[in-house]
Design an enzyme around this catalytic site. Structure first.
Site, PDB file in Angstrom:
ATOM      1  N   PRO A  61       0.800  -1.214   0.000  1.00 19.94           N
ATOM      2  CA  PRO A  61       0.000   0.000   0.000  1.00 19.94           C
ATOM      3  C   PRO A  61       0.832   1.263   0.000  1.00 19.94           C
ATOM      4  O   PRO A  61       1.592   1.519   0.917  1.00 19.94           O
ATOM      5  CB  PRO A  61      -0.816  -0.106   1.285  1.00 19.94           C
ATOM      6  CG  PRO A  61      -0.587  -1.463   1.810  1.00 19.94           C
ATOM      7  CD  PRO A  61       0.749  -1.866   1.306  1.00 19.94           C
ATOM      8  N   GLU A  62       0.658   2.028  -1.032  1.00 21.85           N
ATOM      9  CA  GLU A  62       1.198   3.372  -1.081  1.00 21.85           C
ATOM     10  C   GLU A  62       0.026   4.300  -0.741  1.00 21.85           C
ATOM     11  O   GLU A  62      -1.040   3.826  -0.349  1.00 21.85           O
ATOM     12  CB  GLU A  62       1.764   3.651  -2.482  1.00 21.85           C
ATOM     13  CG  GLU A  62       2.798   2.608  -2.889  1.00 21.85           C
ATOM     14  CD  GLU A  62       3.373   2.805  -4.285  1.00 21.85           C
ATOM     15  OE1 GLU A  62       3.509   3.959  -4.705  1.00 21.85           O
ATOM     16  OE2 GLU A  62       3.679   1.794  -4.941  1.00 21.85           O
TER      17      GLU A  62
END
Length: 270
Positions: free
Chosen positions: A2-3
């Site tokens: 997850p960015e």
DNA sequence: CTCGGAGCCTGTCTGC
DNA sequence: TGCAGACAGGCTCCGA
């Protein structure tokens, strides 16, 4: 995994589900999640849910005058997922590391590679990451120019440094540089005014589009309902080495910078 | 300051 | 089919 866009997706979904809800407990299933001085949680209410850099922050009400409010932070790192369910339906997978149990429903924290972290902070200031958020009003062209100025580090690894700009990860760093036509190997301090302007625009544009598509999923990212994102369908260069560049038709190239893959078009990115 | 490398973990895919 | 090696969205430590 997850960015910023993936975390933003999770936060937006979690917000209406848990805001105002009363907490029962935080059940730790993986001993690797050693939480020092785990505070009393039972009875606290969720005041708000918000994204802090790449972390999911849950603001919890105080229990008494002496014990103030609390920030509970999930950092999902590579494979973390937060799935909302009723506790009965929570799947007992090996990757289930913790459960945040509410009076009704719970958040299950799955994390195959177990890099994820859970933290507690007593104030918002402590919980807030050092780097500037690309969507905060403070992230201006001039601010970006000032941060880049004098740095000899290549621009791609520079974009991954969370102590300057938070939120970009390996996928969106490559995509942003492609969008702004900047060679990932360029020293950060060598960008001229126009290039900094393009970069500033691209960072926000790419992240905004990814959020609109609920993030990028290769195999592990899922939102709170267990659904995947769709931005992988719009990636221009990431994971596409050998394929034609969508702008010029030339070949997309993969290279390794600081041990991490970078994808770019040598013809378009100068 | 910057770099490369290793480490933290597990799972999947590739090539022999 | 088996097995070794490479690789994966993040981040931190180390020595050079």
């Amino acid at each position: 995994m997850p960015e910023l866009p993936e975390v933003e997706t999770i936060v937006r979904q979690l917000k209406p589900l848990v805001t105002g809800r009363k907490l029962v407990s935080l059940v730790i299933l993986d001993p690797k999640l050693d939480i020092e001085n785990k505070p009393v949680l039972k009875g606290r209410k969720v005041i708000e849910v918000r994204r802090l850099g790449k972390q999911v922050g849950i603001h919890l009400s105080s229990l008494s005058r002496e014990k103030g409010s609390l920030w509970l932070l999930f950092h999902l790192r590579m494979t973390g997922r937060l799935i909302w369910n009723t506790c009965r339906t929570a799947q007992k997978k090996k990757s289930l590391r913790a459960k945040l149990v509410f009076d009704r429903g719970c958040i299950s924290f799955y994390d195959t590679r177990r890099f994820g972290v859970i933290d507690f902070f007593h104030t918002f200031a402590e919980a807030l990451p050092r780097g500037i958020d690309p969507f905060s009003p403070g992230f201006t062209r001039n601010r970006l120019a000032g941060m880049l100025d004098g740095s000899s580090q290549a621009i791609k690894p520079w974009l991954l440094r969370q102590d300057r700009l938070t939120g970009l990860g390996n996928i969106y760093a490559s995509e942003t540089l492609f969008d702004s036509c900047i060679d990932p190997r360029r020293p950060s301090g060598s960008l001229n005014v126009l290039e900094v302007r393009r970069l500033h625009t691209s960072v926000k544009k790419i992240l905004r589009r990814a959020i609109e598509n609920c993030g990028t999923t290769f195999d592990s990212f899922q939102d709170t309902r267990g659904k995947t994102g769709s931005f992988q369908n719009f990636l221009s260069v990431y994971g596409r080495d050998g394929e034609p560049c969508p702008k010029c038709g030339g070949q997309i190239v993969r290279l390794v910078q600081q041990g991490r893959s970078t994808f770019f078009c040598p013809r378009d990115q100068k």
